[in-house]
Design an enzyme around this catalytic site. Sequence first.
Site, PDB file in Angstrom:
ATOM      1  N   ASP A 240       1.051  -1.384   0.144  1.00  0.00           N
ATOM      2  CA  ASP A 240      -0.220  -0.175  -0.140  1.00  0.00           C
ATOM      3  C   ASP A 240       0.656   1.335  -0.077  1.00  0.00           C
ATOM      4  OD1 ASP A 240      -2.027   1.999   0.370  1.00  0.00           O
ATOM      5  OD2 ASP A 240      -2.513   0.401   1.764  1.00  0.00           O
TER       6      ASP A 240
ATOM      7  N   ASP B 138      -2.749   2.062  -7.068  1.00  0.00           N
ATOM      8  CA  ASP B 138      -1.519   2.260  -5.033  1.00  0.00           C
ATOM      9  C   ASP B 138      -1.622   0.985  -4.406  1.00  0.00           C
ATOM     10  OD1 ASP B 138      -4.209   2.980  -3.579  1.00  0.00           O
ATOM     11  OD2 ASP B 138      -3.411   3.969  -1.973  1.00  0.00           O
ATOM     12  N   GLU B 139      -2.375   0.276  -4.831  1.00  0.00           N
ATOM     13  CA  GLU B 139      -1.826  -1.014  -3.337  1.00  0.00           C
ATOM     14  C   GLU B 139      -2.445  -2.014  -4.345  1.00  0.00           C
ATOM     15  OE1 GLU B 139      -5.109  -2.138  -0.815  1.00  0.00           O
ATOM     16  OE2 GLU B 139      -5.363   0.355  -1.194  1.00  0.00           O
TER      17      GLU B 139
END
Length: 589
Positions: free
Chosen positions: A109, A199-200
Site C-alpha cells: 500500500d 496505489d495498492e
Amino acid sequence: MRVLGNKDDDDAAPAASQDTASFLRRLAGPSIMKAGLAKDQTEINRIIAEASKGSKFYENEKRKDKELTERIARIIKARDDVLREADIGTSLAKMEVQRDLSQIIVHVDMDAFYASVELLDDPSLGDKPFAVGHGVISTASYAARKHGVRSGMAEFVARKLCPQLVVVPCHFSRYMELSRQVMDIFRRYDPTMCAAGCDEGYLNITPYCEEYMLSADDCVRGMRETVFRETKLTVSAGIAPNKVLAKICSDRNKPNGQFALDFTPAAVKAFMHDLSIRKIPGVGRVNERLLDSVGIQTCGDIYTHRATLALMDKYFGLHFLLQTYLGIASNVVQPGQREERKSIGAERTFHTISSKEDILRKLEEVAAELNEDLERTGWTGKTVTLKYKLDTYQVFTRAKSFDRWISTKKEDLFATGKELLLPELPLRLRLIGLRVMKLKDLRVDADKPGSIRRFFENAGSSPRKKRRLSVAGQKEPNDPDELQLTQDGYEDAMPGFYEHEDLERDGFDEADHDANLPTSKPTSAATEHTCPVCARTWATDNAGLNAHVDYCLSRGAIREAQQTASGAPGVLKPLTLGAKVGKRKSQYQ
DNA sequence: GCGGATCAC
DNA sequence: TATGGTGATCCGC
C-alpha cells in the site's frame, strides 16, 4: 421442568428450584417488585403460598404458571433448535480444518500516494500541510493529517481544520505513470500480483521466497527498498496467510513500515480477537453500527455473541462473521481479467439545476462521455441505467433493458437516458449518470492481463473475481460443506478519485473506544498535541493523535464543522437495514 | 429485472 | 457557498 405443587410433592421444600421461586413470586402478587426492601421476601412468599394453598385462586395461579413455564420452554427449545441447526462448533471446526497457512500473501500500500507524488514533483511543499484535490480532498499529506484533514473531506471543512492548508490539483497522468512503475517492481516478486487500485496490490511471494531462500520479512523489506530506490516513494506492507489479514497488517506500521503475522492458528486468532470489526473489509459505517447494536465491536465479540448471530443470520451473515472471527479468508492472488467487468458508466456532479434544458444538456454530456469510454474500451451491453441525485443528496436509479446489444452512439445513449429521465421531471438535480450493464466484449482479442494498455483502458473499473476455480466436472461450488477458501477477492480496482484512508501506525485498531479518547496512554514519541476537532490537549504521538481525530470525526465532528461554517443543521441519514454483512463473493465464500 | 443500499478505492 | 467518480454486490420485491 419442575412446577410447584405436584401432588406428591407438596410437602417437599423446593426452595432451590428456580421455577418454584418464580411461582412463589408470582403468587405474591403483581406489586411485589414495588415493595422495596422487604426483610425476607422469600420467607414472606412462602407464607403467602401456605395461606393460599388449596384455594381455587391458588389452583388457577398454579395453572397459569405452568403454562408460562411451558411457553418459556418452547422459546428456549426454538433457540436451541436454531443453534443446533447453525451448529457453530462444527462450523468452526470445519473452517479450522480448511485453514491454509502455506501461502505468504503480501498487501502493499503506497503511503499517501497522490500526496507523495506531488511532493516528489514539488519539493517546496516540504513539510507544509497540503492536500491533493479540488472541492473534495483526495489525499492529505501526513502533516495535514495531523490537523484532521482526511480524504473524502470537503475542502472547505479541511480549511477550517487547517487554515494554512495548501491544496494542489490532481495530476492523474503522473499518478498513473508512477503507479505503473511501482506495479512493475511488485511484479518482479509475483508476476501474477493483483493490483487493487493504483496505489495498492496483493502478492503471493511464496515462490519468490523459496527460490531466493528469503524470509518473508527480508523479501518484503527488499521490495520496499527497491521501490524507494527507483521511485523515491514509500510503501507499507502487511505479510500474512491470506488477503484480508495482509490488508489489515499493511495498515499496522504505516507509513513506510511493514508488519508480519505469525503463520500459526493461535497467532491469527489472537490477532483477530481484539481487532475492531470496522477493520474488516466489507464492514463499513453501516454494518459497524448494526453489529454494535448487538454488542459486537471486536472480532472476538463475534464468538461471544454467536448465538445472537445465529438467530440473526439473515441480517448479519453468520458464515462471514465466523470466518472473520477465525481470521480465515482467500489466499488466491491473480490479476483481474478483462472479461470480468460487469458495467461501465459515467456520471457528473454540478451545481443544482432544475430547468429541463439544463438537465438534458447535462445528460447529453454524460452520454457523450459514456460513448467515448465504451468505444475506447470496446464494450456494449443490454441494460442502460440512469442515475440522478437530487439537491437533497438522495440518489435514484432508473433502468431499461433491451433484448439486443445496444448502440453505443452518443445519440442513442442520450435517447435512452432521456426516456428514463423525462417521466421523473421536474427535479432539482446535482448529479446525472449513465451506466451500461450486462456487457458484451467487442474485443475478441483482449489484451493480455497485466499489460500496460489494459491498465489504462480499464481506468475507472473495478472488476471483481466471481468464481475462480470453477473447473467443469468439479465439486459444486456452492456445496455448503465445501469451504471455498480459494475464492478470490479484491481484484484490481482502478484509481478512484482519491485513495482510501491510510492512517499512520496506530495502536488504535484493536483498542477499545476508551483508548480513542485523549486519556489513552501514548506509545512512543509522545508530545503535547491538541485535537483540531475537539480542542482537547494531551500527550501522545502522531499515531495516537490521528486515531483520536478519526474517533472525533466519526462522532459527527464534520457535521459540527459544517454547521459552524454554514449555520445549517446537519442532516442525519437514516439507519437502514441493507445488505447483510459479508457474503461478498470477492472475499470469502 | 429493477431499485435501493452499502462498500471499496 | 461548499462534500467525487467508478464499479461491484446484496436484498427485497
